[in-house]
Design a protein around this motif. Structure first.
Motif, PDB file in Angstrom:
ATOM      1  N   LYS A  50      49.307  64.231  74.100  1.00 55.44           N
ATOM      2  CA  LYS A  50      49.598  65.200  75.154  1.00 55.44           C
ATOM      3  C   LYS A  50      51.093  65.538  75.229  1.00 55.44           C
ATOM      4  O   LYS A  50      51.503  66.303  76.102  1.00 55.44           O
ATOM      5  N   THR A  51      51.890  64.988  74.325  1.00 51.06           N
ATOM      6  CA  THR A  51      53.321  65.298  74.296  1.00 51.06           C
ATOM      7  C   THR A  51      53.567  66.475  73.355  1.00 51.06           C
ATOM      8  O   THR A  51      52.664  66.914  72.640  1.00 51.06           O
ATOM      9  N   GLU A  52      54.785  66.938  73.311  1.00 54.22           N
ATOM     10  CA  GLU A  52      55.137  68.041  72.409  1.00 54.22           C
ATOM     11  C   GLU A  52      54.952  67.674  70.942  1.00 54.22           C
ATOM     12  O   GLU A  52      54.819  68.542  70.084  1.00 54.22           O
ATOM     13  N   PHE A  53      54.920  66.361  70.638  1.00 55.40           N
ATOM     14  CA  PHE A  53      54.791  65.918  69.246  1.00 55.40           C
ATOM     15  C   PHE A  53      53.338  65.790  68.805  1.00 55.40           C
ATOM     16  O   PHE A  53      53.039  65.845  67.622  1.00 55.40           O
ATOM     17  N   GLY A  54      52.434  65.567  69.767  1.00 52.14           N
ATOM     18  CA  GLY A  54      51.011  65.490  69.467  1.00 52.14           C
ATOM     19  C   GLY A  54      50.557  64.185  68.839  1.00 52.14           C
ATOM     20  O   GLY A  54      49.367  64.001  68.572  1.00 52.14           O
ATOM     21  N   LYS A  55      51.469  63.267  68.607  1.00 50.76           N
ATOM     22  CA  LYS A  55      51.147  61.965  68.001  1.00 50.76           C
ATOM     23  C   LYS A  55      52.301  61.021  68.267  1.00 50.76           C
ATOM     24  O   LYS A  55      53.397  61.455  68.656  1.00 50.76           O
ATOM     25  N   PRO A  56      52.090  59.713  68.068  1.00 52.06           N
ATOM     26  CA  PRO A  56      53.166  58.754  68.356  1.00 52.06           C
ATOM     27  C   PRO A  56      54.404  58.973  67.493  1.00 52.06           C
ATOM     28  O   PRO A  56      54.308  59.330  66.320  1.00 52.06           O
ATOM     29  N   LEU A  57      55.555  58.766  68.113  1.00 46.51           N
ATOM     30  CA  LEU A  57      56.825  58.764  67.393  1.00 46.51           C
ATOM     31  C   LEU A  57      57.081  57.359  66.856  1.00 46.51           C
ATOM     32  O   LEU A  57      56.788  56.371  67.534  1.00 46.51           O
ATOM     33  N   VAL A  58      57.667  57.285  65.684  1.00 46.17           N
ATOM     34  CA  VAL A  58      58.103  55.988  65.171  1.00 46.17           C
ATOM     35  C   VAL A  58      59.336  55.577  65.970  1.00 46.17           C
ATOM     36  O   VAL A  58      60.221  56.391  66.253  1.00 46.17           O
ATOM     37  N   ASN A  59      59.380  54.319  66.333  1.00 47.67           N
ATOM     38  CA  ASN A  59      60.480  53.744  67.095  1.00 47.67           C
ATOM     39  C   ASN A  59      61.803  54.049  66.385  1.00 47.67           C
ATOM     40  O   ASN A  59      61.970  53.744  65.208  1.00 47.67           O
ATOM     41  N   SER A  60      62.740  54.650  67.098  1.00 48.10           N
ATOM     42  CA  SER A  60      64.004  55.065  66.479  1.00 48.10           C
ATOM     43  C   SER A  60      64.848  53.887  66.009  1.00 48.10           C
ATOM     44  O   SER A  60      65.598  54.012  65.036  1.00 48.10           O
ATOM     45  N   VAL A  61      64.728  52.746  66.663  1.00 46.37           N
ATOM     46  CA  VAL A  61      65.493  51.579  66.220  1.00 46.37           C
ATOM     47  C   VAL A  61      64.947  51.069  64.879  1.00 46.37           C
ATOM     48  O   VAL A  61      65.702  50.616  64.015  1.00 46.37           O
ATOM     49  N   PHE A  62      63.638  51.180  64.677  1.00 46.09           N
ATOM     50  CA  PHE A  62      63.067  50.873  63.358  1.00 46.09           C
ATOM     51  C   PHE A  62      63.639  51.826  62.310  1.00 46.09           C
ATOM     52  O   PHE A  62      64.033  51.418  61.221  1.00 46.09           O
ATOM     53  N   THR A  63      63.677  53.120  62.656  1.00 44.06           N
ATOM     54  CA  THR A  63      64.208  54.113  61.720  1.00 44.06           C
ATOM     55  C   THR A  63      65.647  53.786  61.338  1.00 44.06           C
ATOM     56  O   THR A  63      66.011  53.818  60.155  1.00 44.06           O
ATOM     57  N   LEU A  64      66.474  53.442  62.315  1.00 48.38           N
ATOM     58  CA  LEU A  64      67.861  53.069  62.046  1.00 48.38           C
ATOM     59  C   LEU A  64      67.932  51.871  61.106  1.00 48.38           C
ATOM     60  O   LEU A  64      68.663  51.884  60.111  1.00 48.38           O
ATOM     61  N   GLY A  65      67.141  50.840  61.404  1.00 44.54           N
ATOM     62  CA  GLY A  65      67.134  49.647  60.553  1.00 44.54           C
ATOM     63  C   GLY A  65      66.666  49.948  59.144  1.00 44.54           C
ATOM     64  O   GLY A  65      67.215  49.419  58.165  1.00 44.54           O
ATOM     65  N   LEU A  66      65.672  50.799  59.009  1.00 47.35           N
ATOM     66  CA  LEU A  66      65.155  51.164  57.695  1.00 47.35           C
ATOM     67  C   LEU A  66      66.214  51.912  56.889  1.00 47.35           C
ATOM     68  O   LEU A  66      66.451  51.600  55.718  1.00 47.35           O
ATOM     69  N   VAL A  67      66.862  52.877  57.508  1.00 48.71           N
ATOM     70  CA  VAL A  67      67.868  53.670  56.799  1.00 48.71           C
ATOM     71  C   VAL A  67      69.019  52.787  56.324  1.00 48.71           C
ATOM     72  O   VAL A  67      69.439  52.863  55.168  1.00 48.71           O
ATOM     73  N   VAL A  68      69.523  51.930  57.195  1.00 48.10           N
ATOM     74  CA  VAL A  68      70.594  51.015  56.781  1.00 48.10           C
ATOM     75  C   VAL A  68      70.068  50.070  55.709  1.00 48.10           C
ATOM     76  O   VAL A  68      70.730  49.827  54.694  1.00 48.10           O
ATOM     77  N   GLY A  69      68.857  49.559  55.890  1.00 50.38           N
ATOM     78  CA  GLY A  69      68.274  48.644  54.909  1.00 50.38           C
ATOM     79  C   GLY A  69      68.131  49.259  53.530  1.00 50.38           C
ATOM     80  O   GLY A  69      68.366  48.592  52.514  1.00 50.38           O
ATOM     81  N   LEU A  70      67.772  50.537  53.466  1.00 50.71           N
ATOM     82  CA  LEU A  70      67.632  51.201  52.175  1.00 50.71           C
ATOM     83  C   LEU A  70      68.965  51.273  51.423  1.00 50.71           C
ATOM     84  O   LEU A  70      68.989  51.410  50.204  1.00 50.71           O
ATOM     85  N   SER A  71      70.065  51.161  52.144  1.00 55.26           N
ATOM     86  CA  SER A  71      71.393  51.274  51.530  1.00 55.26           C
ATOM     87  C   SER A  71      71.951  49.945  51.011  1.00 55.26           C
ATOM     88  O   SER A  71      72.883  49.944  50.206  1.00 55.26           O
ATOM     89  N   ILE A  72      71.410  48.848  51.462  1.00 53.31           N
ATOM     90  CA  ILE A  72      72.040  47.540  51.256  1.00 53.31           C
ATOM     91  C   ILE A  72      72.216  47.178  49.787  1.00 53.31           C
ATOM     92  O   ILE A  72      73.293  46.735  49.377  1.00 53.31           O
ATOM     93  N   THR A  73      71.193  47.325  48.970  1.00 49.09           N
ATOM     94  CA  THR A  73      71.276  46.902  47.565  1.00 49.09           C
ATOM     95  C   THR A  73      72.430  47.583  46.845  1.00 49.09           C
ATOM     96  O   THR A  73      73.135  46.955  46.061  1.00 49.09           O
ATOM     97  N   ASP A  74      72.645  48.861  47.121  1.00 45.87           N
ATOM     98  CA  ASP A  74      73.685  49.621  46.413  1.00 45.87           C
ATOM     99  C   ASP A  74      75.075  49.477  47.025  1.00 45.87           C
ATOM    100  O   ASP A  74      76.043  49.969  46.449  1.00 45.87           O
ATOM    101  N   THR A  75      75.173  48.860  48.189  1.00 44.90           N
ATOM    102  CA  THR A  75      76.464  48.829  48.872  1.00 44.90           C
ATOM    103  C   THR A  75      76.947  47.416  49.214  1.00 44.90           C
ATOM    104  O   THR A  75      77.994  47.006  48.749  1.00 44.90           O
ATOM    105  N   THR A  76      76.192  46.684  50.006  1.00 43.17           N
ATOM    106  CA  THR A  76      76.754  45.474  50.611  1.00 43.17           C
ATOM    107  C   THR A  76      76.010  44.174  50.322  1.00 43.17           C
ATOM    108  O   THR A  76      76.383  43.132  50.851  1.00 43.17           O
TER     109      THR A  76
END
Length: 150
Positions: A50-76
């Motif tokens: 019933k929201t403007e998205f029509g389905k659940p949003l993925v938790n933004s803190v998960f998204t942040l962790g995933l994006v940083v995590g995808l970078s780790i092998t090549d950087t830190t």
């Protein structure tokens, strides 16, 4: 060592990370409930329909962790002393179950540590993009990095 030492970075370079990850419903439900974020927008399909998205949003803190995590092998990986902070975190587009996220990292600044001569500070700008190359997450991360051993 997979990660780079402080001297291995160049200001302005952009690193495109090869590893991608498709977000699952289990990711979203488990992360949200483990972190006690029981917001209906993440967990309740009826509510979310019933929201403007029509389905659940993925938790933004998960998204942040995933994006940083995808970078780790090549950087830190194995070369970071620790994170000093995140700045300017933004989520310009929502992430949904089934989206495949990939990331790129821009090296924004490099600064030698004044108090730790064997370390330096790197400011990264991490960008997460979905399968349509839309930016879904951006953040600056300050990392305290090891310098190359002499």
């Amino acid at each position: 060592m997979a990660g780079r030492y402080y001297e291995g970075f160049t200001q302005g370079e952009v690193i495109r990370h090869d590893v991608r990850r498709t977000v699952t419903e289990t990711d979203n439900v488990l992360f949200s409930t483990l972190t006690m974020n029981t917001a209906a927008i993440h967990l309740d399909h009826d509510y979310s329909s019933k929201t403007e998205f029509g389905k659940p949003l993925v938790n933004s803190v998960f998204t942040l962790g995933l994006v940083v995590g995808l970078s780790i092998t090549d950087t830190t990986l194995g070369t970071t002393v620790g994170n000093l902070g995140w700045e300017d975190v933004r989520f310009p587009k929502p992430v949904f179950v089934g989206d495949t996220i990939h990331a790129e990292t821009e090296v924004v600044t490099l600064r030698e540590s004044k108090s730790r001569p064997t370390q330096g500070i790197v400011t990264f700008l991490h960008r997460g993009l979905n399968q349509r190359d839309e930016v879904v997450c951006e953040c600056r991360r300050l990392a305290l990095m090891m310098r190359r051993p002499e």
